[in-house]
Design a protein around this motif. Structure first.
Motif, PDB file in Angstrom:
ATOM      1  N   ASN A  24       0.850  -1.363  -0.019  1.00 42.42           N
ATOM      2  CA  ASN A  24      -0.065   0.066   0.025  1.00 42.42           C
ATOM      3  C   ASN A  24       0.672   1.321  -0.182  1.00 42.42           C
ATOM      4  O   ASN A  24       1.954   1.228   0.384  1.00 42.42           O
ATOM      5  CB  ASN A  24      -0.798  -0.077   1.347  1.00 42.42           C
ATOM      6  N   ASN A  25       0.217   2.335  -0.318  1.00 47.87           N
ATOM      7  CA  ASN A  25       0.969   3.615  -0.620  1.00 47.87           C
ATOM      8  C   ASN A  25       0.369   4.673   0.247  1.00 47.87           C
ATOM      9  O   ASN A  25       0.434   5.738   0.073  1.00 47.87           O
ATOM     10  CB  ASN A  25       0.688   4.234  -1.873  1.00 47.87           C
ATOM     11  N   ILE A  26      -0.245   4.264   1.358  1.00 44.66           N
ATOM     12  CA  ILE A  26      -1.104   5.059   2.364  1.00 44.66           C
ATOM     13  C   ILE A  26      -0.201   6.088   3.115  1.00 44.66           C
ATOM     14  O   ILE A  26      -0.424   7.407   2.915  1.00 44.66           O
ATOM     15  CB  ILE A  26      -2.081   4.190   3.321  1.00 44.66           C
ATOM     16  N   ARG A  27       0.902   5.466   3.656  1.00 38.64           N
ATOM     17  CA  ARG A  27       1.641   6.601   4.129  1.00 38.64           C
ATOM     18  C   ARG A  27       2.274   7.587   3.327  1.00 38.64           C
ATOM     19  O   ARG A  27       2.250   8.875   3.494  1.00 38.64           O
ATOM     20  CB  ARG A  27       2.980   5.787   4.774  1.00 38.64           C
ATOM     21  N   GLU A  28       2.752   7.309   2.033  1.00 45.02           N
ATOM     22  CA  GLU A  28       3.361   8.345   1.290  1.00 45.02           C
ATOM     23  C   GLU A  28       2.295   9.256   0.833  1.00 45.02           C
ATOM     24  O   GLU A  28       2.556  10.640   0.967  1.00 45.02           O
ATOM     25  CB  GLU A  28       3.812   7.447   0.034  1.00 45.02           C
ATOM     26  N   ILE A  29       0.866   8.871   0.308  1.00 45.04           N
ATOM     27  CA  ILE A  29       0.056   9.676  -0.038  1.00 45.04           C
ATOM     28  C   ILE A  29      -0.576  10.712   1.295  1.00 45.04           C
ATOM     29  O   ILE A  29      -0.594  11.715   1.002  1.00 45.04           O
ATOM     30  CB  ILE A  29      -1.279   9.156  -0.428  1.00 45.04           C
ATOM     31  N   ARG A  30      -0.575  10.028   2.391  1.00 41.54           N
ATOM     32  CA  ARG A  30      -1.085  10.872   3.769  1.00 41.54           C
ATOM     33  C   ARG A  30      -0.083  11.837   3.926  1.00 41.54           C
ATOM     34  O   ARG A  30      -0.401  13.086   4.022  1.00 41.54           O
ATOM     35  CB  ARG A  30      -1.104   9.824   4.875  1.00 41.54           C
ATOM     36  N   LYS A  31       1.160  11.488   3.797  1.00 43.73           N
ATOM     37  CA  LYS A  31       2.366  12.595   4.030  1.00 43.73           C
ATOM     38  C   LYS A  31       2.444  13.722   3.203  1.00 43.73           C
ATOM     39  O   LYS A  31       2.662  14.862   3.351  1.00 43.73           O
ATOM     40  CB  LYS A  31       3.663  11.901   4.211  1.00 43.73           C
ATOM     41  N   LYS A  32       2.114  13.357   1.686  1.00 44.37           N
ATOM     42  CA  LYS A  32       2.155  14.168   0.609  1.00 44.37           C
ATOM     43  C   LYS A  32       1.138  15.498   0.894  1.00 44.37           C
ATOM     44  O   LYS A  32       1.124  16.456   0.661  1.00 44.37           O
ATOM     45  CB  LYS A  32       1.796  13.523  -0.450  1.00 44.37           C
ATOM     46  N   ILE A  33       0.078  14.856   1.403  1.00 43.62           N
ATOM     47  CA  ILE A  33      -1.023  15.906   1.740  1.00 43.62           C
ATOM     48  C   ILE A  33      -1.211  16.427   3.255  1.00 43.62           C
ATOM     49  O   ILE A  33      -2.088  17.090   3.252  1.00 43.62           O
ATOM     50  CB  ILE A  33      -2.646  15.357   1.159  1.00 43.62           C
ATOM     51  N   ASN A  34       0.012  15.852   3.848  1.00 47.47           N
ATOM     52  CA  ASN A  34      -0.143  16.488   5.433  1.00 47.47           C
ATOM     53  C   ASN A  34      -1.250  15.998   6.107  1.00 47.47           C
ATOM     54  O   ASN A  34      -1.656  16.959   6.909  1.00 47.47           O
ATOM     55  CB  ASN A  34       0.245  17.927   5.195  1.00 47.47           C
ATOM     56  N   ILE A  35      -1.530  15.012   6.199  1.00 47.84           N
ATOM     57  CA  ILE A  35      -2.591  14.408   7.139  1.00 47.84           C
ATOM     58  C   ILE A  35      -1.808  13.571   8.305  1.00 47.84           C
ATOM     59  O   ILE A  35      -1.382  12.548   7.620  1.00 47.84           O
ATOM     60  CB  ILE A  35      -3.568  13.887   6.391  1.00 47.84           C
ATOM     61  N   SER A  36      -2.292  13.762   9.391  1.00 49.68           N
ATOM     62  CA  SER A  36      -1.584  12.771  10.417  1.00 49.68           C
ATOM     63  C   SER A  36      -2.345  11.521  10.582  1.00 49.68           C
ATOM     64  O   SER A  36      -3.480  11.389   9.936  1.00 49.68           O
ATOM     65  CB  SER A  36      -1.629  13.394  11.741  1.00 49.68           C
ATOM     66  N   GLN A  37      -1.725  10.397  10.949  1.00 50.81           N
ATOM     67  CA  GLN A  37      -2.382   9.084  11.241  1.00 50.81           C
ATOM     68  C   GLN A  37      -3.517   9.263  12.164  1.00 50.81           C
ATOM     69  O   GLN A  37      -4.564   8.866  11.714  1.00 50.81           O
ATOM     70  CB  GLN A  37      -1.474   7.939  11.925  1.00 50.81           C
ATOM     71  N   GLU A  38      -3.723  10.104  13.136  1.00 50.96           N
ATOM     72  CA  GLU A  38      -4.560  10.589  14.119  1.00 50.96           C
ATOM     73  C   GLU A  38      -5.831  11.295  13.192  1.00 50.96           C
ATOM     74  O   GLU A  38      -7.006  10.816  13.522  1.00 50.96           O
ATOM     75  CB  GLU A  38      -4.238  11.225  15.205  1.00 50.96           C
ATOM     76  N   LEU A  40      -6.342  11.265   9.771  1.00 50.48           N
ATOM     77  CA  LEU A  40      -7.129  10.054   8.961  1.00 50.48           C
ATOM     78  C   LEU A  40      -7.891   8.963   9.706  1.00 50.48           C
ATOM     79  O   LEU A  40      -8.815   8.713   9.242  1.00 50.48           O
ATOM     80  CB  LEU A  40      -5.801   9.313   8.364  1.00 50.48           C
ATOM     81  N   ALA A  41      -7.435   8.761  10.846  1.00 48.94           N
ATOM     82  CA  ALA A  41      -8.195   7.503  11.404  1.00 48.94           C
ATOM     83  C   ALA A  41      -9.439   8.241  11.983  1.00 48.94           C
ATOM     84  O   ALA A  41     -10.458   7.549  11.816  1.00 48.94           O
ATOM     85  CB  ALA A  41      -7.347   7.209  12.885  1.00 48.94           C
ATOM     86  N   ASN A  42      -9.557   9.705  12.383  1.00 49.35           N
ATOM     87  CA  ASN A  42     -10.746   9.983  12.988  1.00 49.35           C
ATOM     88  C   ASN A  42     -12.061  10.328  11.615  1.00 49.35           C
ATOM     89  O   ASN A  42     -12.979   9.885  11.748  1.00 49.35           O
ATOM     90  CB  ASN A  42     -10.577  11.404  13.438  1.00 49.35           C
ATOM     91  N   MET A  43     -11.414  10.639  10.494  1.00 55.66           N
ATOM     92  CA  MET A  43     -11.932  10.822   9.408  1.00 55.66           C
ATOM     93  C   MET A  43     -12.632   9.299   8.855  1.00 55.66           C
ATOM     94  O   MET A  43     -13.936   9.294   8.583  1.00 55.66           O
ATOM     95  CB  MET A  43     -11.164  11.224   8.173  1.00 55.66           C
ATOM     96  N   PHE A  67     -12.530   1.995   0.901  1.00 49.80           N
ATOM     97  CA  PHE A  67     -13.062   2.942   0.110  1.00 49.80           C
ATOM     98  C   PHE A  67     -12.960   4.124   1.087  1.00 49.80           C
ATOM     99  O   PHE A  67     -12.838   5.314   0.451  1.00 49.80           O
ATOM    100  CB  PHE A  67     -14.259   2.441  -0.155  1.00 49.80           C
ATOM    101  N   ARG A  68     -13.088   4.028   2.392  1.00 46.35           N
ATOM    102  CA  ARG A  68     -13.217   5.263   3.079  1.00 46.35           C
ATOM    103  C   ARG A  68     -11.782   5.922   3.083  1.00 46.35           C
ATOM    104  O   ARG A  68     -11.493   7.116   2.872  1.00 46.35           O
ATOM    105  CB  ARG A  68     -13.493   4.940   4.462  1.00 46.35           C
ATOM    106  N   LEU A  69     -10.701   5.145   3.043  1.00 47.08           N
ATOM    107  CA  LEU A  69      -9.067   5.605   2.987  1.00 47.08           C
ATOM    108  C   LEU A  69      -9.310   6.458   1.588  1.00 47.08           C
ATOM    109  O   LEU A  69      -8.511   7.290   1.663  1.00 47.08           O
ATOM    110  CB  LEU A  69      -8.224   4.433   2.875  1.00 47.08           C
ATOM    111  N   SER A  70      -9.641   6.036   0.572  1.00 44.18           N
ATOM    112  CA  SER A  70      -9.342   6.314  -0.829  1.00 44.18           C
ATOM    113  C   SER A  70     -10.174   7.971  -0.758  1.00 44.18           C
ATOM    114  O   SER A  70      -9.468   8.629  -1.512  1.00 44.18           O
ATOM    115  CB  SER A  70      -9.804   5.484  -1.773  1.00 44.18           C
ATOM    116  N   ILE A  71     -11.247   7.843  -0.289  1.00 48.37           N
ATOM    117  CA  ILE A  71     -11.962   9.058  -0.249  1.00 48.37           C
ATOM    118  C   ILE A  71     -11.623  10.064   0.413  1.00 48.37           C
ATOM    119  O   ILE A  71     -11.235  11.181  -0.016  1.00 48.37           O
ATOM    120  CB  ILE A  71     -13.491   8.929   0.166  1.00 48.37           C
TER     121      ILE A  71
END
Length: 88
Positions: A24-38, A40-43, A67-71
């Motif tokens: 998965n590329n979740i970490r890379e995409i999450r960091k690129k758009i500057n969202i913390s794990q916390e 993203l988890a809440n969303m 699906f929620r992660l991708s959205i």
């Protein structure tokens, strides 16, 4: 006809494509758009530990969570998850 129940990304890919390794590329995409794990988890309605486990390949998300992660990451499931065929 036998019904096949597919509940997570790994079982879907296995059913569809056979032997593979899920990445998965979740970490890379999450960091690129500057969202913390916390954040993203809440969303997504999960714990930070769940996001951490997914990013570190310790847990395969359900299709619903994928699906929620991708959205919330503004991308597609295809961009979040890739597979590589297992060597034979």
């Amino acid at each position: 006809m036998t019904e096949v129940k597919v509940t997570n990304v790994k079982s879907f890919l296995h059913f569809r494509y056979g032997g593979y390794s899920l990445k998965n590329n979740i970490r890379e995409i999450r960091k690129k758009i500057n969202i913390s794990q916390e954040d993203l988890a809440n969303m997504c309605g999960v714990t930070r530990q769940t996001i951490n486990a997914i990013e570190n390949d310790k847990y395969d998300p359900t299709l619903s969570l994928a699906f929620r992660l991708s959205i919330h990451l503004g991308t597609t499931i295809d961009e979040l998850f890739t597979y590589e065929e297992d060597s034979k």
